[in-house]
Design an enzyme around this catalytic site. Structure first.
Site, PDB file in Angstrom:
ATOM      1  N   SER A 139     -40.994 -12.236   6.285  1.00  0.00           N
ATOM      2  CA  SER A 139     -41.640 -11.274   7.177  1.00  0.00           C
ATOM      3  C   SER A 139     -41.062 -11.378   8.592  1.00  0.00           C
ATOM      4  CB  SER A 139     -43.155 -11.481   7.148  1.00  0.00           C
ATOM      5  OG  SER A 139     -43.827 -10.399   7.720  1.00  0.00           O
ATOM      6  N   ASP A 188     -45.544  -2.782  -0.276  1.00  0.00           N
ATOM      7  CA  ASP A 188     -45.449  -3.410   1.040  1.00  0.00           C
ATOM      8  C   ASP A 188     -45.018  -2.357   2.061  1.00  0.00           C
ATOM      9  OD1 ASP A 188     -44.931  -4.971   3.283  1.00  0.00           O
ATOM     10  OD2 ASP A 188     -43.469  -6.269   2.308  1.00  0.00           O
ATOM     11  N   HIS A 246     -46.605  -7.887  -0.102  1.00  0.00           N
ATOM     12  CA  HIS A 246     -46.093  -8.690   0.998  1.00  0.00           C
ATOM     13  C   HIS A 246     -46.596 -10.129   0.874  1.00  0.00           C
ATOM     14  CE1 HIS A 246     -44.401  -8.869   5.065  1.00  0.00           C
ATOM     15  NE2 HIS A 246     -45.387  -9.699   5.345  1.00  0.00           N
TER      16      HIS A 246
END
Length: 353
Positions: free
Chosen positions: A201, A295, A325
């Site tokens: 991320s 996501d 995610h």
């Protein structure tokens, strides 16, 4: 950093972790029936049944989102969530807390080695959390998993967080952490040519930026591992609309992270915040880019992999269509997430073999 475990959770969260562990042991056929109505995205990919069931339960839980809490409580909440889903591991041969000299003060880090003896290489790892949340605690299970299954040392980095330290503080810390790894790899019995940079991320964003910054260096990463990375803060790609809520990371979460991370709106167009906007990606380290099918960040991750390929960078795009995610953090609860994370570990091991 004293190692945090599920035993550090409040009693009610320990009970919830027990339920999660019990659910993870259910027969796959039963789980599939429970998640029979798992959604299908526009590409025809179906959410993993166990993820669908877990999301349904989480979305019904009362209480505020992390982004609605004061920062200290939000950060503690993310660590608690991570510990609830954390895998269990036997004791490691090395769990060494380190202090890295950084441009804004000391950067905390922990080096992990699963077994004594030779290591395949070193992964410099940057955690997720939108540059605002996250820590070595929240990513402890993920980096242990990679250390075990890739046969590597992992150096987990506590870079400075926003809004106390806005962009580009995290980028500066990432570069300092890389320099420290290069300088100390030999002391740990690892050749400087056997280093990998990785992150998830926001940490995937930092890893991508770092790989670009290092292009002119003599020592470059053997591989850049970008897990569901943020690559473009300047706009919202179509997957934002498709998965704007209900799939763990929401559009509102990303808006909150962006507002806290960037000191000025125009910083969103700086390629060190949005590497997809870099004018040239050629010369970067070979890449493994993993995106989740459900996501908001999916499309910008795919776009970055495509741009890397177009620039001549050897790139493997892993489309983990059944996942959401942050799947690397739920290997204890999801067989699908575990399989995807094993593929990440395999990619690292192959790059270093």
């Amino acid at each position: 950093m004293s190692a945090a475990t599920h035993r550090d959770l409040p009693l009610v969260l320990r009970a919830q972790r027990g339920v999660i562990r019990g659910f993870s042991r259910l027969p796959s056929r039963l789980v599939a029936r429970l998640g029979a109505k798992a959604p299908v995205n526009r590409d025809g990919e179906q959410l993993a049944p166990e993820i669908a069931v877990a999301l349904g339960a989480m979305n019904r839980l009362p209480g505020p989102a992390a982004t609605e809490l004061p920062l200290d409580q939000a950060r503690r909440m993310l660590e608690h969530e991570a510990l609830m889903f954390a895998d269990r591991f036997e004791p490691f041969a090395v769990e060494e807390d380190l202090e890295i000299p950084g441009p804004g003060g000391t950067i905390g880090a922990t080096r992990y080695r699963h077994r004594s003896g030779a290591s395949r290489g070193l992964v410099v790892y940057f955690h997720g959390g939108g540059w605002v949340l996250g820590s070595r605690v929240s990513t402890d299970s993920a980096v242990r998993f990679l250390a075990v299954h890739a046969g590597v040392d992992v150096l987990s980095i506590d870079y400075r967080l926003a809004p106390e330290h806005p962009f580009p503080a995290a980028v500066d810390d990432a570069l300092a952490a890389w320099d420290f790894a290069v300088e100390n790899a030999g002391r740990w019995g690892i050749g400087q040519e056997r280093l990998v940079v990785a992150g998830d991320s926001a940490g995937g964003n930092l890893s991508a930026v770092l790989a670009l910054l290092l292009r002119e260096r003599e020592i470059q990463p053997r591989l850049q591992v970008l897990l569901f990375p943020v690559t473009d803060l300047s706009t919202k790609h179509p997957s934002y609309r498709e998965f704007h809520e209900g799939f763990f990371l929401t559009e509102a979460d990303m808006d909150w992270y962006r507002e806290h991370y960037l000191a000025r709106p125009e910083d969103a167009r700086d390629w060190r915040a949005s590497p997809l906007l870099a004018p040239d990606l050629s010369g970067a380290a070979p890449a493994y880019v993993a995106v989740a099918g459900f996501d908001p960040l999916r499309d910008e991750g795919i776009a970055y992999a495509e741009r890397l390929r177009a620039a001549g960078v050897p790139t493997q795009l892993a489309r983990e269509g059944a996942l959401i995610h942050a799947f690397i953090n739920v290997t204890m609860a999801s067989a699908t997430a575990r399989a995807a994370t094993l593929r990440v570990a395999d990619a690292i091991a192959r790059a270093l073999s």
